[in-house]
Design a protein around this motif. Structure first.
Motif, PDB file in Angstrom:
ATOM      1  N   LEU A 292      -4.777  -3.412   3.491  1.00 20.34           N
ATOM      2  CA  LEU A 292      -3.858  -3.088   2.399  1.00 20.34           C
ATOM      3  C   LEU A 292      -3.505  -4.331   1.585  1.00 20.34           C
ATOM      4  CD1 LEU A 292      -1.444  -0.584   4.185  1.00 20.34           C
ATOM      5  CD2 LEU A 292      -3.368  -0.060   2.661  1.00 20.34           C
ATOM      6  N   LYS A 293      -3.379  -5.453   2.263  1.00 26.78           N
ATOM      7  CA  LYS A 293      -3.087  -6.709   1.564  1.00 26.78           C
ATOM      8  C   LYS A 293      -4.242  -7.078   0.627  1.00 26.78           C
ATOM      9  CE  LYS A 293      -1.845 -11.548   2.394  1.00 26.78           C
ATOM     10  NZ  LYS A 293      -1.600 -12.596   3.426  1.00 26.78           N
ATOM     11  N   MET A 294      -5.477  -6.821   1.052  1.00 21.60           N
ATOM     12  CA  MET A 294      -6.626  -7.133   0.208  1.00 21.60           C
ATOM     13  C   MET A 294      -6.685  -6.191  -0.993  1.00 21.60           C
ATOM     14  SD  MET A 294     -10.473  -8.036   1.483  1.00 21.60           S
ATOM     15  CE  MET A 294      -9.807  -9.396   2.442  1.00 21.60           C
ATOM     16  N   CYS A 295      -6.334  -4.920  -0.776  1.00 19.27           N
ATOM     17  CA  CYS A 295      -6.259  -3.978  -1.901  1.00 19.27           C
ATOM     18  C   CYS A 295      -5.220  -4.457  -2.916  1.00 19.27           C
ATOM     19  CB  CYS A 295      -5.885  -2.583  -1.409  1.00 19.27           C
ATOM     20  SG  CYS A 295      -7.187  -1.727  -0.499  1.00 19.27           S
ATOM     21  N   GLU A 296      -4.105  -4.955  -2.417  1.00 15.53           N
ATOM     22  CA  GLU A 296      -3.041  -5.457  -3.274  1.00 15.53           C
ATOM     23  C   GLU A 296      -3.531  -6.637  -4.109  1.00 15.53           C
ATOM     24  OE1 GLU A 296       0.837  -5.986  -4.877  1.00 15.53           O
ATOM     25  OE2 GLU A 296      -0.055  -4.320  -3.755  1.00 15.53           O
ATOM     26  N   SER A 297      -4.282  -7.528  -3.486  1.00 17.52           N
ATOM     27  CA  SER A 297      -4.767  -8.702  -4.226  1.00 17.52           C
ATOM     28  C   SER A 297      -5.763  -8.300  -5.309  1.00 17.52           C
ATOM     29  CB  SER A 297      -5.389  -9.719  -3.270  1.00 17.52           C
ATOM     30  OG  SER A 297      -6.613  -9.251  -2.744  1.00 17.52           O
ATOM     31  N   LEU A 298      -6.563  -7.276  -5.041  1.00 11.98           N
ATOM     32  CA  LEU A 298      -7.490  -6.785  -6.058  1.00 11.98           C
ATOM     33  C   LEU A 298      -6.723  -6.151  -7.213  1.00 11.98           C
ATOM     34  CD1 LEU A 298     -10.283  -5.337  -3.754  1.00 11.98           C
ATOM     35  CD2 LEU A 298     -10.675  -6.977  -5.599  1.00 11.98           C
ATOM     36  N   ALA A 299      -5.714  -5.363  -6.881  1.00 11.45           N
ATOM     37  CA  ALA A 299      -4.959  -4.643  -7.911  1.00 11.45           C
ATOM     38  C   ALA A 299      -4.167  -5.583  -8.808  1.00 11.45           C
ATOM     39  CB  ALA A 299      -4.020  -3.636  -7.251  1.00 11.45           C
ATOM     40  N   THR A 300      -3.677  -6.662  -8.251  1.00 10.56           N
ATOM     41  CA  THR A 300      -2.754  -7.517  -9.011  1.00 10.56           C
ATOM     42  C   THR A 300      -3.351  -8.827  -9.500  1.00 10.56           C
ATOM     43  OG1 THR A 300      -1.942  -8.545  -6.954  1.00 10.56           O
ATOM     44  CG2 THR A 300      -0.769  -6.589  -7.761  1.00 10.56           C
ATOM     45  N   ASP A 303      -8.992  -7.908  -9.627  1.00 12.88           N
ATOM     46  CA  ASP A 303      -9.682  -6.779 -10.279  1.00 12.88           C
ATOM     47  C   ASP A 303      -8.640  -5.928 -11.002  1.00 12.88           C
ATOM     48  OD1 ASP A 303     -11.805  -5.181 -11.040  1.00 12.88           O
ATOM     49  OD2 ASP A 303     -11.894  -4.065  -9.149  1.00 12.88           O
ATOM     50  N   LYS A 304      -7.853  -6.582 -11.833  1.00 15.59           N
ATOM     51  CA  LYS A 304      -6.706  -5.908 -12.450  1.00 15.59           C
ATOM     52  C   LYS A 304      -7.100  -4.751 -13.358  1.00 15.59           C
ATOM     53  CE  LYS A 304      -4.818  -9.823 -13.922  1.00 15.59           C
ATOM     54  NZ  LYS A 304      -3.826 -10.753 -14.541  1.00 15.59           N
ATOM     55  N   ILE A 305      -8.319  -4.797 -13.893  1.00 14.23           N
ATOM     56  CA  ILE A 305      -8.752  -3.710 -14.778  1.00 14.23           C
ATOM     57  C   ILE A 305      -8.815  -2.371 -14.031  1.00 14.23           C
ATOM     58  CG2 ILE A 305     -11.250  -3.954 -14.405  1.00 14.23           C
ATOM     59  CD1 ILE A 305     -11.546  -3.536 -17.466  1.00 14.23           C
ATOM     60  N   HIS A 307      -6.660  -1.574 -11.601  1.00 13.13           N
ATOM     61  CA  HIS A 307      -5.372  -1.604 -10.900  1.00 13.13           C
ATOM     62  C   HIS A 307      -5.030  -0.250 -10.280  1.00 13.13           C
ATOM     63  CE1 HIS A 307      -0.942  -1.085 -10.836  1.00 13.13           C
ATOM     64  NE2 HIS A 307      -0.918  -2.368 -10.469  1.00 13.13           N
ATOM     65  N   GLU A 308      -5.115   0.823 -11.049  1.00  8.81           N
ATOM     66  CA  GLU A 308      -4.741   2.147 -10.548  1.00  8.81           C
ATOM     67  C   GLU A 308      -5.677   2.623  -9.444  1.00  8.81           C
ATOM     68  OE1 GLU A 308      -2.007   3.783 -11.108  1.00  8.81           O
ATOM     69  OE2 GLU A 308      -1.337   2.141 -12.396  1.00  8.81           O
ATOM     70  N   TYR A 309      -6.942   2.249  -9.558  1.00  7.99           N
ATOM     71  CA  TYR A 309      -7.914   2.637  -8.515  1.00  7.99           C
ATOM     72  C   TYR A 309      -7.515   2.020  -7.176  1.00  7.99           C
ATOM     73  CZ  TYR A 309     -12.191   2.536  -5.735  1.00  7.99           C
ATOM     74  OH  TYR A 309     -13.105   2.648  -4.705  1.00  7.99           O
ATOM     75  N   TRP A 310      -7.181   0.732  -7.200  1.00  7.26           N
ATOM     76  CA  TRP A 310      -6.831   0.069  -5.937  1.00  7.26           C
ATOM     77  C   TRP A 310      -5.501   0.571  -5.387  1.00  7.26           C
ATOM     78  CZ3 TRP A 310     -10.622  -1.445  -3.420  1.00  7.26           C
ATOM     79  CH2 TRP A 310     -11.735  -2.014  -4.046  1.00  7.26           C
ATOM     80  N   ARG A 311      -4.593   0.985  -6.253  1.00  7.89           N
ATOM     81  CA  ARG A 311      -3.372   1.619  -5.773  1.00  7.89           C
ATOM     82  C   ARG A 311      -3.691   2.934  -5.053  1.00  7.89           C
ATOM     83  NH1 ARG A 311      -0.301  -2.583  -5.306  1.00  7.89           N
ATOM     84  NH2 ARG A 311       0.630  -3.384  -7.218  1.00  7.89           N
TER      85      ARG A 311
END
Length: 323
Positions: A292-300, A303-305, A307-311
């Protein structure tokens, strides 16, 4: 036989069909756009002339050498006209025409229209009639020299290889050369997967070999998405899961600890962790937190483009493994 648009535009080179004595017996049929055409296309006089005669020939069912010549002119004006290609094949079959000459005509049309589906389809039909694909791999290679990602040429090459499977010899070597020239050629990576699927299949030995091959490619350009996608496709053939091949987890972790934060690396690491979460409940509490921490780093951050996918992935993983 055929004429180019430049020839047709040239008053000296082009003679209208209505002015050709050997077509005097044919009454052209004009295009019927109805009484109230909303948007009337401004065809050239030459285009109108050729297609008026083509409609007349098709209406009468004439299958002759002059009809074949007419289809050639019609196709030079509009290579995407399926009806003309279909009628040309009907004339060729009726006349028992020289199909090697037709391949030459088709190659000329492909060189002028390399992304036209109808031209490639016609070529495929003629090769099928001949039962000989000896020229086809070389033809596609010539097209790839101009555009290495021409979808129609790759589709044709795969059809040739499936239909005449003895031609698979050397295909991986060819793909290797393409990837040496451009490691980002996703079409070549796709062809590698196709060639293996159609020949040896992804046996444990092949999987191990392909994992090492792909790791070497990624090590050269970590941010290259194509080999990451290929690697994911390879390891999905493993019965024991994504983590059962070699040292992928350690290899990824080493890159991560060295400071590499490519979104492709992080995404693959999440795939590996998700696979482990599925297969080994004992590791879930700690591993889920890390995932989950890695998903957070991608989202924020990385890989911010998306963002909603990683959320969404965060919520999904949390729902599945947090109980």
């Amino acid at each position: 036989m055929g004429s180019t648009e430049d020839d047709i535009d040239s008053k000296e080179a082009w003679v209208f069909y209505k002015d050709r004595e050997y077509w005097a017996d044919v009454t052209p049929i004009p295009q019927d756009d109805g009484p109230n055409a909303v948007v009337k296309i401004a065809y050239t006089d030459a285009f109108t002339d050729v297609y008026d005669y083509f409609r007349a020939v098709m209406a009468s069912g004439e299958l002759s050498e002059r009809a074949l010549e007419l289809t050639g002119d019609a196709l030079h004006m509009n290579a995407a006209n399926y009806t003309v290609w279909q009628y040309r094949r009907k004339v060729l079959k009726h006349l028992g025409s020289n199909l090697e000459q037709e391949l030459a005509f088709c190659r000329e049309m492909i060189e002028m229209n390399p992304k036209n589906y109808q031209v490639w389809h016609h070529r495929r039909v003629i090769v099928g009639w001949l039962g000989d694909a000896g020229k086809e791999l070389r033809l596609t290679e010539m097209i790839f020299n101009q555009d290495a990602k021409n979808y129609h040429a790759w589709e044709h090459r795969q059809w040739v290889l499936r239909t005449f499977n003895r031609l698979f010899d050397g295909e991986l070597d060819y793909v290797d050369r393409l990837l040496d020239e451009d490691a980002r050629n996703n079409s070549a990576w796709n062809q590698r997967h196709f060639a293996i699927t159609q020949t040896t299949g992804f046996t444990p030995e092949v999987i191990e070999r392909e994992v090492e091959y792909t790791k070497n490619a990624i090590n050269k350009i970590v941010g290259n998405e194509s080999p990451w996608s290929y690697l994911r496709g390879v390891v999905q053939h493993c019965d024991g899961g994504l983590n059962s091949v070699g040292d992928l987890e350690k290899w990824c972790q080493d890159m991560y600890e060295a400071g590499q934060r490519s979104p492709h690396l992080l995404t693959f690491m999440i795939d590996l962790m998700e696979d482990k979460l599925e297969r080994d409940p004992s590791v879930r509490p700690q591993l889920l937190k890390r995932t989950l921490k890695m998903c957070e780093s991608l989202a924020t951050e990385h890989d911010k483009i998306r963002h909603e996918y990683w959320r969404y992935i965060e919520r999904n993983l949390n729902h599945r493994f947090s109980a």
